[in-house]
Design a protein around this motif. Structure first.
Motif, PDB file in Angstrom:
ATOM      1  N   ARG A  23       0.801  -1.222   0.000  1.00  0.00           N
ATOM      2  CA  ARG A  23       0.000   0.000   0.000  1.00  0.00           C
ATOM      3  C   ARG A  23       0.834   1.273   0.000  1.00  0.00           C
ATOM      4  O   ARG A  23       0.287   2.370  -0.179  1.00  0.00           O
ATOM      5  CB  ARG A  23      -0.888   0.015   1.238  1.00  0.00           C
ATOM      6  CG  ARG A  23      -2.033  -0.957   1.102  1.00  0.00           C
ATOM      7  CD  ARG A  23      -2.789  -1.031   2.365  1.00  0.00           C
ATOM      8  NE  ARG A  23      -3.993  -1.812   2.201  1.00  0.00           N
ATOM      9  CZ  ARG A  23      -4.673  -2.291   3.215  1.00  0.00           C
ATOM     10  NH1 ARG A  23      -4.261  -2.058   4.450  1.00  0.00           N
ATOM     11  NH2 ARG A  23      -5.767  -2.976   3.011  1.00  0.00           N
ATOM     12  N   LEU A  24       2.126   1.096   0.238  1.00  0.00           N
ATOM     13  CA  LEU A  24       2.982   2.265   0.446  1.00  0.00           C
ATOM     14  C   LEU A  24       2.834   3.300  -0.672  1.00  0.00           C
ATOM     15  O   LEU A  24       2.639   4.486  -0.407  1.00  0.00           O
ATOM     16  CB  LEU A  24       4.437   1.798   0.580  1.00  0.00           C
ATOM     17  CG  LEU A  24       5.464   2.870   0.877  1.00  0.00           C
ATOM     18  CD1 LEU A  24       5.102   3.631   2.141  1.00  0.00           C
ATOM     19  CD2 LEU A  24       6.848   2.252   1.049  1.00  0.00           C
ATOM     20  N   LYS A  25       2.894   2.868  -1.917  1.00  0.00           N
ATOM     21  CA  LYS A  25       2.860   3.816  -3.027  1.00  0.00           C
ATOM     22  C   LYS A  25       1.440   4.282  -3.328  1.00  0.00           C
ATOM     23  O   LYS A  25       1.192   5.443  -3.610  1.00  0.00           O
ATOM     24  CB  LYS A  25       3.464   3.172  -4.288  1.00  0.00           C
ATOM     25  CG  LYS A  25       4.971   2.994  -4.204  1.00  0.00           C
ATOM     26  CD  LYS A  25       5.722   4.165  -4.832  1.00  0.00           C
ATOM     27  CE  LYS A  25       7.041   4.512  -4.164  1.00  0.00           C
ATOM     28  NZ  LYS A  25       7.935   3.415  -3.880  1.00  0.00           N
ATOM     29  N   LYS A  26       0.498   3.338  -3.244  1.00  0.00           N
ATOM     30  CA  LYS A  26      -0.869   3.672  -3.668  1.00  0.00           C
ATOM     31  C   LYS A  26      -1.633   4.455  -2.622  1.00  0.00           C
ATOM     32  O   LYS A  26      -2.414   5.355  -2.937  1.00  0.00           O
ATOM     33  CB  LYS A  26      -1.640   2.378  -3.962  1.00  0.00           C
ATOM     34  CG  LYS A  26      -1.345   1.815  -5.328  1.00  0.00           C
ATOM     35  CD  LYS A  26      -2.369   0.758  -5.653  1.00  0.00           C
ATOM     36  CE  LYS A  26      -2.174   0.232  -7.069  1.00  0.00           C
ATOM     37  NZ  LYS A  26      -2.787  -1.057  -7.234  1.00  0.00           N
ATOM     38  N   ASN A  27      -1.453   4.094  -1.362  1.00  0.00           N
ATOM     39  CA  ASN A  27      -2.311   4.674  -0.335  1.00  0.00           C
ATOM     40  C   ASN A  27      -1.580   4.725   1.014  1.00  0.00           C
ATOM     41  O   ASN A  27      -1.949   4.004   1.951  1.00  0.00           O
ATOM     42  CB  ASN A  27      -3.588   3.818  -0.242  1.00  0.00           C
ATOM     43  CG  ASN A  27      -4.715   4.557   0.438  1.00  0.00           C
ATOM     44  OD1 ASN A  27      -4.493   5.620   1.021  1.00  0.00           O
ATOM     45  ND2 ASN A  27      -5.904   4.003   0.382  1.00  0.00           N
ATOM     46  N   PRO A  28      -0.553   5.594   1.101  1.00  0.00           N
ATOM     47  CA  PRO A  28       0.292   5.561   2.310  1.00  0.00           C
ATOM     48  C   PRO A  28      -0.471   5.877   3.603  1.00  0.00           C
ATOM     49  O   PRO A  28      -0.067   5.430   4.668  1.00  0.00           O
ATOM     50  CB  PRO A  28       1.364   6.618   2.032  1.00  0.00           C
ATOM     51  CG  PRO A  28       0.835   7.452   0.928  1.00  0.00           C
ATOM     52  CD  PRO A  28      -0.098   6.609   0.137  1.00  0.00           C
ATOM     53  N   LEU A  29      -1.609   6.598   3.500  1.00  0.00           N
ATOM     54  CA  LEU A  29      -2.380   6.903   4.719  1.00  0.00           C
ATOM     55  C   LEU A  29      -2.878   5.635   5.415  1.00  0.00           C
ATOM     56  O   LEU A  29      -3.062   5.607   6.619  1.00  0.00           O
ATOM     57  CB  LEU A  29      -3.585   7.784   4.371  1.00  0.00           C
ATOM     58  CG  LEU A  29      -3.500   9.234   4.863  1.00  0.00           C
ATOM     59  CD1 LEU A  29      -2.516  10.017   4.008  1.00  0.00           C
ATOM     60  CD2 LEU A  29      -4.866   9.882   4.786  1.00  0.00           C
ATOM     61  N   ARG A  30      -3.078   4.586   4.606  1.00  0.00           N
ATOM     62  CA  ARG A  30      -3.593   3.335   5.164  1.00  0.00           C
ATOM     63  C   ARG A  30      -2.615   2.695   6.157  1.00  0.00           C
ATOM     64  O   ARG A  30      -3.002   1.885   6.981  1.00  0.00           O
ATOM     65  CB  ARG A  30      -3.919   2.316   4.051  1.00  0.00           C
ATOM     66  CG  ARG A  30      -4.942   2.748   3.087  1.00  0.00           C
ATOM     67  CD  ARG A  30      -6.331   2.160   3.274  1.00  0.00           C
ATOM     68  NE  ARG A  30      -6.597   1.466   4.501  1.00  0.00           N
ATOM     69  CZ  ARG A  30      -7.131   2.032   5.576  1.00  0.00           C
ATOM     70  NH1 ARG A  30      -7.452   3.300   5.580  1.00  0.00           N
ATOM     71  NH2 ARG A  30      -7.362   1.328   6.643  1.00  0.00           N
ATOM     72  N   LEU A  31      -1.333   3.084   6.033  1.00  0.00           N
ATOM     73  CA  LEU A  31      -0.326   2.464   6.912  1.00  0.00           C
ATOM     74  C   LEU A  31      -0.533   2.852   8.379  1.00  0.00           C
ATOM     75  O   LEU A  31      -0.140   2.115   9.272  1.00  0.00           O
ATOM     76  CB  LEU A  31       1.100   2.839   6.467  1.00  0.00           C
ATOM     77  CG  LEU A  31       1.704   1.895   5.409  1.00  0.00           C
ATOM     78  CD1 LEU A  31       0.981   1.993   4.087  1.00  0.00           C
ATOM     79  CD2 LEU A  31       3.183   2.172   5.228  1.00  0.00           C
ATOM     80  N   PHE A  32      -1.162   4.011   8.605  1.00  0.00           N
ATOM     81  CA  PHE A  32      -1.417   4.443   9.984  1.00  0.00           C
ATOM     82  C   PHE A  32      -2.232   3.405  10.749  1.00  0.00           C
ATOM     83  O   PHE A  32      -2.121   3.272  11.949  1.00  0.00           O
ATOM     84  CB  PHE A  32      -2.215   5.754   9.989  1.00  0.00           C
ATOM     85  CG  PHE A  32      -1.359   6.972   9.850  1.00  0.00           C
ATOM     86  CD1 PHE A  32      -0.788   7.567  10.962  1.00  0.00           C
ATOM     87  CD2 PHE A  32      -1.141   7.554   8.611  1.00  0.00           C
ATOM     88  CE1 PHE A  32      -0.008   8.701  10.852  1.00  0.00           C
ATOM     89  CE2 PHE A  32      -0.367   8.691   8.488  1.00  0.00           C
ATOM     90  CZ  PHE A  32       0.206   9.267   9.608  1.00  0.00           C
ATOM     91  N   ASP A  33      -3.094   2.701  10.016  1.00  0.00           N
ATOM     92  CA  ASP A  33      -4.024   1.765  10.654  1.00  0.00           C
ATOM     93  C   ASP A  33      -3.474   0.353  10.772  1.00  0.00           C
ATOM     94  O   ASP A  33      -4.154  -0.530  11.278  1.00  0.00           O
ATOM     95  CB  ASP A  33      -5.319   1.687   9.819  1.00  0.00           C
ATOM     96  CG  ASP A  33      -6.351   2.654  10.357  1.00  0.00           C
ATOM     97  OD1 ASP A  33      -6.102   3.220  11.434  1.00  0.00           O
ATOM     98  OD2 ASP A  33      -7.396   2.829   9.695  1.00  0.00           O
ATOM     99  N   CYS A  34      -2.226   0.122  10.290  1.00  0.00           N
ATOM    100  CA  CYS A  34      -1.703  -1.252  10.276  1.00  0.00           C
ATOM    101  C   CYS A  34      -1.471  -1.739  11.706  1.00  0.00           C
ATOM    102  O   CYS A  34      -0.758  -1.114  12.491  1.00  0.00           O
ATOM    103  CB  CYS A  34      -0.400  -1.304   9.484  1.00  0.00           C
ATOM    104  SG  CYS A  34       0.288  -2.960   9.525  1.00  0.00           S
TER     105      CYS A  34
END
Ligand code: HAM
Length: 414
Positions: A196-207
């Motif tokens: 997800r890093l390139k496509k949607n980095p905001l999603r990493l906050f929720d990992c």
């Protein structure tokens, strides 16, 4: 029978149904007081409505949608949330012309193929509210206060409101770049984060796996443009003015991609690990993205099962007044039709002017003793006995089932 309700779904019955109705009734009353109108959308929609609006790289779209083909090979999806459906209906029916205040609410079942656990189900209910065509931060504050008011009305007052701003298309790209740079220096990211890093980095906050590694992670609040900064400032100012307590949480991101500017979650310690009772925020681009005019919007959804659990755990339902229960008994079979006619009248007009009642009986073919046993079993407070001698005088017997006392009453006075 070997059938069980499908995994992650529940049958709702007994007291829970009463509580659910009360909860939804309370919410409806509050919505109406705030000028919101109800909208009911279908339970399924074209699948692409959700993939386009919620976002391709979100958990919901990647792995949680119930998608199926109908007989004409149309790809449909059970709705995983209500915002996209309402936006579709808003555009389709030009609701801005029909209801110029553009304030809507909905209640209903949503479906997500999630791993079931307490507070997380595959079929669950949401109560949602959305304000369209209003870009003012006052609408954001109104929506947050409305969510809080509904929870308060259910006795849920120990809540934490977390707010953040996710910026807009002007300021988010720079933040996104900064995040990508930051995350690319974090060692041993999990498979999902790397993807997800390139496509949607905001999603990493929720990992759940990696988030502990993100010390000093940049936050959107440090990158907001003037407009977003002002908006967020006014939202906070209005919340403070309205005595609505909140925490600014720079790490709050949401599991759906349509948000811009303000996002928020209302959490409660009363409900265990799935502690988010309400979530929402502003989504100024969604209506346009799915084919409508440029229409800023903001809204929230309450997780009904979680709110129900929270209300129950604070004892909100403990003192609910139940309708008074009556049973109609007969001493002789020939009085059945008289008692039957009385039941019809009583359920329509009440007994002694009281309409908050439940009426059971009469029943056929049982001795009086057995009828009274049954009345005890279903815990009625009074049994009205149609007895031959009394009935001929226009009277019935009323038996108090608690203390077993009995009195005669004129039938036409009931
Ligand atoms: P959401 O965060 O996906 O947002 O869901 C809102 C609430 O629904 C959650 O906070 C939770 O209480 C409840 N919920 C979600 N998934 C489940 C589940 N599997 N089981 C039980 N409860 C669940 C939305 O759905 C957005 N449409 C909210 C919104 C409205 N944003 C703007 N307007």
């Amino acid at each position: 029978m070997n059938y069980k309700s499908p995994r992650g779904t529940h049958d709702v019955f007994g007291k829970t149904v009463l509580w659910l109705n009360l909860l939804e009734q309370k919410a409806k009353e509050i919505f109406i007081r705030h000028g919101f109108e109800e909208v009911r959308t279908p339970i399924f929609e074209e699948a692409t409505l959700f993939t386009r609006s919620i976002g391709q790289t979100t958990d919901i779209v990647e792995k949680e949608m119930y998608i199926f083909e109908d007989r004409k090979k149309r790809k449909l999806a059970l709705r995983p949330e209500g915002t996209a459906s309402l936006a579709r209906a808003f555009i389709e029916h030009r609701m801005d012309t029909l209801s110029p205040a553009c304030k809507f609410f909905y209640l209903g079942e949503m479906f997500r193929y999630e791993r079931p656990q307490a507070g997380r189900y595959r079929q669950f209910r949401q109560i949602g509210a959305e304000i369209y065509a209003n870009s003012s931060p006052a609408a954001d504050a109104e929506i947050i206060i409305l969510a809080q008011e509904i929870l308060f009305s259910l006795g849920i007052d120990k809540i934490n409101i977390h707010i953040n701003s996710l910026g807009c298309e002007k300021c988010r790209p720079l933040f996104r770049e900064t995040l990508i740079k930051y995350f690319s220096f974090v060692k041993n990211l999990c498979k999902d984060c790397l993807r997800r890093l390139k496509k949607n980095p905001l999603r990493l906050f929720d990992c759940k796996v990696d988030s502990c590694k993100f010390t000093g992670v940049p936050e959107m609040l440090g990158y907001l443009c003037c407009d977003c900064k002002d908006n967020f400032y006014i939202v906070q100012l209005l919340l403070k003015k309205a005595n609505c307590n909140f925490t600014v949480n720079g790490k709050l991101v949401r599991g759906l991609d349509y948000y811009t500017k303000t996002v928020f979650e209302v959490r409660s310690d009363a409900v265990g690990p799935q502690d988010t009772l309400v979530a929402g925020g502003r989504y100024d681009n969604l209506v346009k993205e799915i084919g409508g005019q440029n229409t800023p919007a903001v809204g929230f959804a309450i997780g009904v099962e979680r709110a129900l659990f929270a209300a129950q755990s604070v004892g909100f339902f403990d003192n609910l007044k139940n309708p008074e229960k009556f049973f109609l008994a007969i001493t002789d079979q020939e009085l059945f039709s008289e008692a039957f006619a009385f039941a019809v009248k009583a359920t329509r007009y009440g007994i002694n002017g009281n309409k908050d009642i439940s009426v059971f009986g009469p029943i056929n073919g049982k001795s009086l003793t057995n009828q009274l046993k049954f009345a005890d079993k279903i815990q009625v407070s009074k049994t009205i006995i149609f007895a031959k001698a009394e009935f001929e005088n226009g009277e019935v017997l009323i038996k108090n089932m608690k203390d077993k006392t009995q009195s005669k009453v004129e039938l036409n006075k009931l």
